[in-house]
Design a protein around this motif. Structure first.
Motif, PDB file in Angstrom:
ATOM      1  N   THR A 131       0.113  -5.160   4.823  1.00  0.00           N
ATOM      2  CA  THR A 131      -0.362  -5.709   3.545  1.00  0.00           C
ATOM      3  C   THR A 131      -1.809  -5.302   3.307  1.00  0.00           C
ATOM      4  O   THR A 131      -2.174  -4.852   2.213  1.00  0.00           O
ATOM      5  N   ARG A 132      -2.644  -5.462   4.322  1.00  0.00           N
ATOM      6  CA  ARG A 132      -4.055  -5.090   4.202  1.00  0.00           C
ATOM      7  C   ARG A 132      -4.207  -3.594   3.951  1.00  0.00           C
ATOM      8  O   ARG A 132      -5.022  -3.175   3.130  1.00  0.00           O
ATOM      9  N   PHE A 133      -3.445  -2.774   4.666  1.00  0.00           N
ATOM     10  CA  PHE A 133      -3.525  -1.322   4.498  1.00  0.00           C
ATOM     11  C   PHE A 133      -3.158  -0.921   3.063  1.00  0.00           C
ATOM     12  O   PHE A 133      -3.875  -0.149   2.415  1.00  0.00           O
ATOM     13  N   ILE A 134      -2.043  -1.438   2.568  1.00  0.00           N
ATOM     14  CA  ILE A 134      -1.591  -1.093   1.220  1.00  0.00           C
ATOM     15  C   ILE A 134      -2.585  -1.596   0.177  1.00  0.00           C
ATOM     16  O   ILE A 134      -2.934  -0.870  -0.760  1.00  0.00           O
ATOM     17  N   TYR A 135      -3.062  -2.826   0.334  1.00  0.00           N
ATOM     18  CA  TYR A 135      -4.059  -3.364  -0.598  1.00  0.00           C
ATOM     19  C   TYR A 135      -5.297  -2.470  -0.620  1.00  0.00           C
ATOM     20  O   TYR A 135      -5.791  -2.104  -1.690  1.00  0.00           O
ATOM     21  N   ASP A 136      -5.794  -2.106   0.549  1.00  0.00           N
ATOM     22  CA  ASP A 136      -7.010  -1.289   0.631  1.00  0.00           C
ATOM     23  C   ASP A 136      -6.822   0.075  -0.021  1.00  0.00           C
ATOM     24  O   ASP A 136      -7.724   0.571  -0.698  1.00  0.00           O
ATOM     25  N   ARG A 137      -5.677   0.715   0.181  1.00  0.00           N
ATOM     26  CA  ARG A 137      -5.448   2.027  -0.438  1.00  0.00           C
ATOM     27  C   ARG A 137      -5.384   1.891  -1.962  1.00  0.00           C
ATOM     28  O   ARG A 137      -5.939   2.704  -2.695  1.00  0.00           O
ATOM     29  N   PHE A 138      -4.685   0.856  -2.445  1.00  0.00           N
ATOM     30  CA  PHE A 138      -4.619   0.626  -3.887  1.00  0.00           C
ATOM     31  C   PHE A 138      -6.010   0.331  -4.438  1.00  0.00           C
ATOM     32  O   PHE A 138      -6.404   0.869  -5.486  1.00  0.00           O
ATOM     33  N   ALA A 139      -6.774  -0.504  -3.745  1.00  0.00           N
ATOM     34  CA  ALA A 139      -8.131  -0.839  -4.184  1.00  0.00           C
ATOM     35  C   ALA A 139      -9.010   0.412  -4.228  1.00  0.00           C
ATOM     36  O   ALA A 139      -9.812   0.585  -5.158  1.00  0.00           O
ATOM     37  N   ASP A 140      -8.874   1.298  -3.252  1.00  0.00           N
ATOM     38  CA  ASP A 140      -9.647   2.543  -3.247  1.00  0.00           C
ATOM     39  C   ASP A 140      -9.325   3.395  -4.475  1.00  0.00           C
ATOM     40  O   ASP A 140     -10.224   3.945  -5.115  1.00  0.00           O
TER      41      ASP A 140
END
Length: 122
Positions: free
Chosen positions: A101-110
């Protein structure tokens, strides 16, 4: 109280928070949650070592105990507080799913941050 800091200049962020505000109107009125525009208070989280650009890149929040949350952890805290969305917090915030969840959120946020910078939304 959970205080969520977000970037109103990002149309995606602003729309998402507007939706959550509508769903959490009673919690907002009762003072259990607040949504704050980081552009109006750019140094609000400086004491935590968090810059304006950090908050423009990812959601940040402080909880009732004064702990700092960032990124997916903020989304999970908001889902926990939102009627009908606790299941999202349980599904995506459990110990097995949370790293993904954190990985996907961070990539989307980037990607979103880059898009906003490209569009000059600062």
């Amino acid at each position: 109280m959970l205080t969520v800091w977000y970037n109103t200049r990002c149309p995606v962020c602003d729309a998402g928070i507007a939706r959550q505000k509508r769903r959490l109107i009673e919690a907002v009125k009762a003072g259990r949650i607040a949504f704050r525009d980081i552009n109006a208070e750019p140094a609000a989280l400086a004491g935590y070592g968090v810059s304006l650009e950090d908050i423009r890149r990812r959601l940040h929040a402080t909880d009732a105990d004064g702990r700092l949350l960032a990124g997916a952890d903020v989304a999970i805290a908001v889902w926990k507080a939102t009627p009908g969305e606790g299941w999202l917090a349980t599904l995506l915030g459990n110990p097995v799913a949370l790293p993904l969840t954190r990985f996907i959120y961070d990539r989307f946020a980037d990607l979103l941050y880059g898009w906003n910078r490209h569009k000059g939304r600062w």
